[in-house]
Write an enzyme that holds these catalytic residues in place. Structure first.
Site, short mmCIF file in Angstrom:
data_model
loop_
_atom_site.label_atom_id
_atom_site.label_comp_id
_atom_site.label_asym_id
_atom_site.label_seq_id
_atom_site.Cartn_x
_atom_site.Cartn_y
_atom_site.Cartn_z
N PHE A 1 -2.59 -7.65 7.76
CA PHE A 1 -3.59 -7.02 6.88
C PHE A 1 -3.06 -7.09 5.46
O PHE A 1 -2.03 -6.49 5.15
CB PHE A 1 -3.88 -5.57 7.25
CG PHE A 1 -4.91 -4.96 6.35
CD1 PHE A 1 -6.26 -5.16 6.59
CD2 PHE A 1 -4.55 -4.25 5.22
CE1 PHE A 1 -7.23 -4.66 5.72
CE2 PHE A 1 -5.51 -3.74 4.35
CZ PHE A 1 -6.85 -3.94 4.60
N ASP B 1 4.86 -8.26 1.69
CA ASP B 1 3.81 -7.29 1.37
C ASP B 1 4.30 -5.91 1.80
O ASP B 1 4.18 -5.53 2.96
CB ASP B 1 2.50 -7.67 2.07
CG ASP B 1 1.37 -6.70 1.70
OD1 ASP B 1 1.65 -5.62 1.15
OD2 ASP B 1 0.19 -7.03 1.99
N LYS C 1 -0.39 0.96 -3.35
CA LYS C 1 -0.54 2.28 -2.74
C LYS C 1 0.29 3.38 -3.42
O LYS C 1 -0.12 3.87 -4.45
CB LYS C 1 -0.28 2.18 -1.24
CG LYS C 1 -1.40 1.39 -0.54
CD LYS C 1 -1.53 1.65 0.94
CE LYS C 1 -2.87 1.12 1.45
NZ LYS C 1 -2.82 -0.15 2.12
#
Ligand SMILES: *Cc1c(COP(=O)(O)O)cnc(C)c1O
Length: 421
Positions: free
Chosen positions: A161, A246, A275
C-alpha cells in the site's frame, strides 16, 4: 485524563437531544448524505480530542487505538506541537517555494540529520512523497545509471500500500484499490513480499529502484522474515539499484525505533515519510536522500504549491526534535512489550495470530468470533476506536503517548470482545 470505563461512557448532556436521539446521529447522517462513500466509517462523530482520548458530540469518550493510521503518533493536541503551530500561524503560513521562508532550511536540516541524509524534498501527503520517490528514482536511472529513455523499471511487493494516485494503485494487487481506475502506468514489477530471492531474480538492467514498506501497515502489519531488509539492501547495492523505503506508516517511532529499517540496521537510499511527520496537525511528507539521488532534480522538474510551507515546516521541525530525543521511540518499545504480552495471551482465544512491532499490531480475528468490522463495532460500544483491514484483521496503533493504564484498559475491552467475556 482518566481511563475508567464509567467515566469514559459518561455523557455531557445525557447523550440525547429532546427526542432521545443522540446528536451524533444527525451529524453522521449529514456526512453520509453529502460525501462520496469512499470510506465506511464507524458510527461515531468526534468533536474533541486530547492525548489518546477522543470525545464525541454527545460527550462520550473513546480511547483512540488507531491514531489516524499513525499520523497521530504524538497524540491529539500535543502541547508542544500545538504551541508551535499557534505561534507559526501568527507569523507566516505560506510563501510557495517561489520564495524562501525562515522555517524551511531548519526543517530540511533537522529531518536530514534525523535520517542521516544530505537532502530533503518536502511534499504534503504520503502519496505525493511516493510519487516523488518514483520520479526521482526514474530520473536517477536515466541521468546516473544510464538506463535507456522511458525504459526504467521499479520493483514493488505484493500486498503493498503506497497511496491512492493512479500510478500508485496501478501496482497494487488489492482489487478494491485498483479495479475500475485503469489504464495504469507501466514500469512496475511486483514480487512476493518477504522473498529476497524473487526480488533479485526480477532485477533487469533497466531496474532503477526497489520500493517496499519495511512493514506493511495497510496489509495488516505484515512483518517480513528476519534478514529480509538486510538482503534487500545487499541486493540493491550489488545491482546498482536504489532502495526506497516507504516508512510513511512504519516510521517515526511507531515500531520502537525511529525507522522500521533500523530494526535490521539498514539504511535505504530514499526514506519516504509522511503521516506522523505533520504531528497530526497538517499534512507533511518528504523524500529524504543523499545529494547523489535527490540532486538529479533541477528547477521546474518537480514541485508542489504547499510542499514545505512555513506551518508544515514549523510543525515538522518540532516533530523531528521530539524524535531526536529518542523518548517516543523508547515509549513505543516499552509499551510495545505490554501490547505483545497481552495480545499473545489471546491467541487461541478468539484470535488466530498476532504480529507486533513496537506499539503496532495486526490482530487476526478468529472468524467464529465475527468479522473485523463486527469486533470494531463491539469495541466502539465499549469505548475503544479501532479499525479493521482486509476483513478479519484489526490494526492496533494507539498514540505513543497513551498511558500504560489506558493501554491495558483498551486491551481489556478487546479481550472481553474476542473471548465473549
Ligand atoms: C498512508 C500511506 C501512504 C499514503 O499516504 P497519504 O497521506 O494517505 O497519501 C503511503 N504509504 C504508506 C505505507 C501508507 O501507510
Amino acid at each position: 485524563m482518566t481511563s475508567t470505563i464509567d467515566e469514559g461512557r459518561t455523557t455531557a448532556d445525557g447523550t440525547a437531544d429532546g427526542n432521545g436521539v443522540p446528536r451524533s446521529q444527525a451529524f453522521f447522517q449529514q456526512a453520509q448524505e453529502r460525501t462520496a462513500h469512499n470510506y465506511h466509517p464507524l458510527p461515531v462523530v468526534v468533536s474533541h480530542a486530547e492525548g489518546a482520548w477522543m470525545t464525541d458530540v454527545d460527550g462520550t469518550r473513546f480511547l483512540d487505538m488507531l491514531a489516524g493510521y499513525s499520523a497521530l503518533n504524538f497524540g491529539h493536541g500535543h502541547p508542544e506541537l500545538l504551541a508551535t503551530a499557534h505561534a507559526q500561524l501568527d507569523q507566516l503560513t505560506l510563501t510557495s517555494r517561489a520564495f524562501v521562508h525562515d522555517r524551511f532550511g531548519e526543517f530540511c536540516a533537522a529531518l536530514g540529520d534525523l535520517c542521516g541524509k544530505e537532502l530533503v524534498l518536502p511534499m504534503n501527503t504520503g502519496a505525493e512523497a511516493v510519487e516523488t520517490a518514483i520520479k526521482v528514482s526514474r530520473k536517477w536511472g536515466y541521468d546516473v545509471k544510464g538506463v535507456e529513455v522511458d525504459r526504467a523499471e521499479i520493483i514493488v511487493a505484493t500486498g503493498n500500500f503506497h497511496g491512492r494516485t493512479t500510478t500508485v494503485v496501478g501496482f497494487s494487487d488489492d482489487p478494491d484499490a485498483r479495479d475500475g481506475f485503469g489504464p495504469f502506468s507501466p514500469g512496475f514489477t511486483s514480487v512476493p513480499y518477504g522473498d529476497a530471492a524473487a526480488l533479485e531474480a526480477a532485477i533487469t538492467p533497466n531496474t532503477v529502484a526497489v520500493l517496499i514498506e519495511p512493514i506493511q501497515g495497510e496489509g495488516g502489519v505484515v512483518i517480513p522474515p528476519a534478514g529480509y531488509l538486510r538482503e534487500v539492501r545487499e541486493i540493491t547495492t550489488r545491482h546498482n539499484v536504489l532502495f526506497a523505503a516507504d516508512e510513511i506508516q512504519a516510521g517515526l517511532g511507531r515500531t520502537g525505533r525511529t525507522f522500521a529499517c533500523d530494526h535490521e540496521d539498514v539504511v535505504p537510499d530514499l526514506y519516504v515519510l509522511g503521516k506522523a511527520l505533520g504531528g497530526g496537525i497538517v499534512p507533511v511528507s518528504a523524500v529524504v536522500a543523499d545529494r547523489s539521488v535527490l540532486g538529479v532534480l533541477h528547477p521546474g522538474q518537480h514541485g508542489s504549491t504547499f510542499g514545505g510551507n512555513a506551518l508544515a515546516c514549523a510543525v515538522g521541525t518540532k516533530v523531528v526534535e521530539m524524535l531526536a530525543s529518542g523518548e517516543p521511540q523508547e515509549r513505543s518499545q516499552r509499551l510495545g512489550l505490554v501490547l505483545r504480552d497481552r495480545l499473545e495471551s489471546l491467541v487461541g482465544r478468539g484470535v488466530l495470530a498476532v504480529r507486533v512491532r513496537g506499539l503496532w499490531a495486526g490482530v487476526d480475528i478468529d472468524p467464529t468470533v465475527g468479522t473485523g468490522r463486527a469486533v470494531c463495532e463491539a469495541l466502539l460500544a465499549r469505548g475503544v476506536l479501532a479499525k479493521d483491514t482486509h476483513g478479519s484483521t484489526i490494526r492496533l496503533a494507539p498514540p505513543l503517548v497513551v498511558s500504560e493504564e489506558d493501554l491495558h484498559w483498551g486491551l481489556d475491552q478487546l479481550e472481553a470482545v474476542v473471548t465473549g467475556g
